[in-house]
Design a protein around this motif. Sequence first.
Motif, short mmCIF file in Angstrom:
data_model
loop_
_atom_site.label_atom_id
_atom_site.label_comp_id
_atom_site.label_asym_id
_atom_site.label_seq_id
_atom_site.Cartn_x
_atom_site.Cartn_y
_atom_site.Cartn_z
N CYS A 647 0.83 -1.20 0.00
CA CYS A 647 0.00 0.00 0.00
C CYS A 647 0.86 1.25 0.00
O CYS A 647 1.96 1.27 0.57
CB CYS A 647 -0.91 0.01 1.22
SG CYS A 647 -2.08 -1.38 1.25
N CYS A 653 -8.10 0.93 -0.48
CA CYS A 653 -8.04 -0.51 -0.22
C CYS A 653 -9.42 -1.00 0.17
O CYS A 653 -10.23 -0.26 0.75
CB CYS A 653 -7.06 -0.83 0.91
SG CYS A 653 -5.36 -0.35 0.56
N PHE A 731 -5.55 -2.41 -3.46
CA PHE A 731 -5.34 -3.66 -2.72
C PHE A 731 -6.68 -4.15 -2.21
O PHE A 731 -7.52 -3.36 -1.78
CB PHE A 731 -4.38 -3.44 -1.55
CG PHE A 731 -4.20 -4.64 -0.67
CD1 PHE A 731 -3.38 -5.68 -1.04
CD2 PHE A 731 -4.87 -4.73 0.55
CE1 PHE A 731 -3.24 -6.80 -0.24
CE2 PHE A 731 -4.73 -5.84 1.37
CZ PHE A 731 -3.90 -6.88 0.97
#
Length: 832
Positions: A647, A653, A731
């Motif tokens: 990240c 995310c 992510f």
Amino acid sequence: MLIRWLRALVSGRPDPESRIGEVPTQAQAATAGSSTSPLPGPGRGATRAECLATVSGNPDDAETRLERVRLLAESGRHLEALDHAGHAVRAAPRSSAAWLALGRTERVCGQAVQAEASFRRASELDSRPGTADVEVARSALARHDADAALAAIAPVVEADPSRVDALSVHAHGLAAIGRVGEAIDCIRSAITMAPEDAVLLCQLAAALSRSGDLAGADEAFARAARVAASTGQRVNTWSGRAEVARLRGDFASATDLLLEGYRRVPDSATLFQLSELLIARGWFRSGWACYEARRLESNPLRPQGLPHVPEWEGQDLAGRTVLVVSEQGVGDVCWFARYLRPLKDLGANVVLLPRKDMGQAARRFDGVDRVMADGELYPAIDYRVGLMSLAHRFGTTADRVPAAIPYMRADPVRVDGWRRELGNGSGPRIGLVWAGREDQPRNATRSIPLERLVPLLRVRGATFLSLQKGPAEAELASLPADVCVRALGPSFTGLEDLVDAIAAMDLVISVCTGPAHIAGALGVPVWTLISSPPDMRWMLRGDASPWYPGMRLFRQPEPGDWHSVVAAVCSALEDRLRNPTKPEKSFSPAAALANDEPRDLGIDLPAIALTTAGDLLLSPAEDVPSASLAQYGEFDRAGVAFAVSLCRAGDLCVDLHAGAGYATIALARAVAPPGRVLAIEDRSAMRVRLARNLAANEVANVSIVEVPSFQASGEAGERDVDGLSLDRVAFMAVRFGADATRILGGAQATLWRCRPWLYIEGSERFAPEGVVAALRSLGYRTFRREMGLFPPRNFNRRQNDVFGGRRVVMLCAFPEERDPPALPAGCVEWSD
């Protein structure tokens, strides 16, 4: 026209303009029902996801932006809503509606100062008193400025006396300045116009309770519960009803109400309220366990920058250094300092972090090897523990209280100096304390006006000395001429002066506040005046205390009845003066306990555990990650570190089946604002814990979203990842226990469009072959890693394997067009 059609389609509300940007708090959203289910429309069956996609087609239009703000907020995606509200303000800087939407999203995202400024700007742009002024008043109330709130809301009420939200805010402001009767009238006016508003009924009940009308409060709460049940509103009535029962002295009913409330919404605030009832009833085993919930509540006095070391929960302390962190008021510190010597006796090197105003006085406690000075660097610490957690850690029960008195020492030279200065006088020296700290929430009921003590001060044969500090000292000037009380308070330059003065007394007579605990810790005889209902530490009955063998309790027979207490103290003092060697009564558990503590309260007692991510509210019986976090302070630490390494600041995310938020917190810190995390959790109880854990650890860049089809068969569209209409994802994680195959099936468009890194945690239900096949069809390379659930080198330094050697498979997946990053140890590419 398009926007108005969409509003009607989604909400069916005839006046949507007044609701633009109106959003619940993160915690409210967590406890609400599904906010992402298909919404009814006028025969069209459109979903919120479809509406989001439609309004995305014209991003530069302010009205379109505002509609997206509302839709995102209703989905719990407040951080995204905040971005769009900012764009709306820039697109239409003179739009009151845009500033109002911005303020509401800022407020729900924890930006209180910015929110109030936005509301004020909205008010300036609106020529008439209205919604913006209501929000300005709400902001002022949130920062405890009732006068500013009343000034802001008055023009709104005057312009429209039938406006329900303005009347509610006005009532809050009136109650805050003590005009409770007027507040009740104001709320009743609002209820006549909105009789089915359960929140208003709860507000009325709280005001009636404060006025002393407990029967009226009970009736209002009961009505609120009935209304909520019939209308589907979600309100917390059990907390207020429990407080009414406590004020009535019915601790059994109060306990039952909070247990019912916790079963519905397993929140730490309910646990903390419950703990005080349990401890007061002498149910110490469960009471001290629930009292751990205080660690998740807001506390401006909580020390910052503590060493990140495991919490002491019974581990071997021989040769280890343990940091004991002081908590709460002076009385609480003196009350629990009794546990420092038992810690020392376990072989620990005890380092005490005191309250800032107790630096010198804290050196008087037994069992302390070092007292930290303000700003001093910590030595090497092995464990840490909150002082108020030690009753729980030592398994304290009502008949097993460490009471080796004294455990606090006065300076003998200074005590002798006090005795010489005070002289022999006429009879024993009696120290008086009649008021506690003004900022203590229950100070009004525990303190007693000094004038009420005049009958005591007229008892002959004793010398009365005031140990009082603070505003209440001024009451000495109004005493009648025929009584004499010498004021010692002006001579105290620090708490240690008070300690030494108390040690020079023959008897201390005090309300429930710090000096009573100091006298008890020093072993000085102390008579404590107890209000009804009592604070938890004094339990419910009896005239002796398990905490201080030299203490005698004088209880109000009814709430507010200080007359009977003073009469009893006068009689006891006259008897003591006649019989100075007569011993005080000793504590009898049988006399103090209401009834025996049950083995099972009917709830799964949670754990509040210090982990590598911070303090977390957990239910270890609910899932494997929670059990691991409670036992070891971590779960899949290497996997979390790997995810964090992928990240970057500013990323978006997605954390699916986020659980209690252990990994979510790490991801949120890694992406840092303006980066954010969508934490998706379908389990309602877990969403409550997740919201509390994020707030307790001051993580503000996470939106909690419910997507129910992750665990059960659901409809397509917004009930899966693709329905979130995400334009970028860096992510994505699928956490332990989730159905990864189902989730990937509902995320195909997102995965093709955004190409995020993936991390998938295994479980007993995990079928890696099917997941790998699905990932290959989406153009992903997959790597596997096998992990034992027991981490031998765990954060808490525990060596017992509670998982019996169980192992699971974890998957890392990367778009095949990109080179994979450095993988965790033991990762190998999946091959058939």
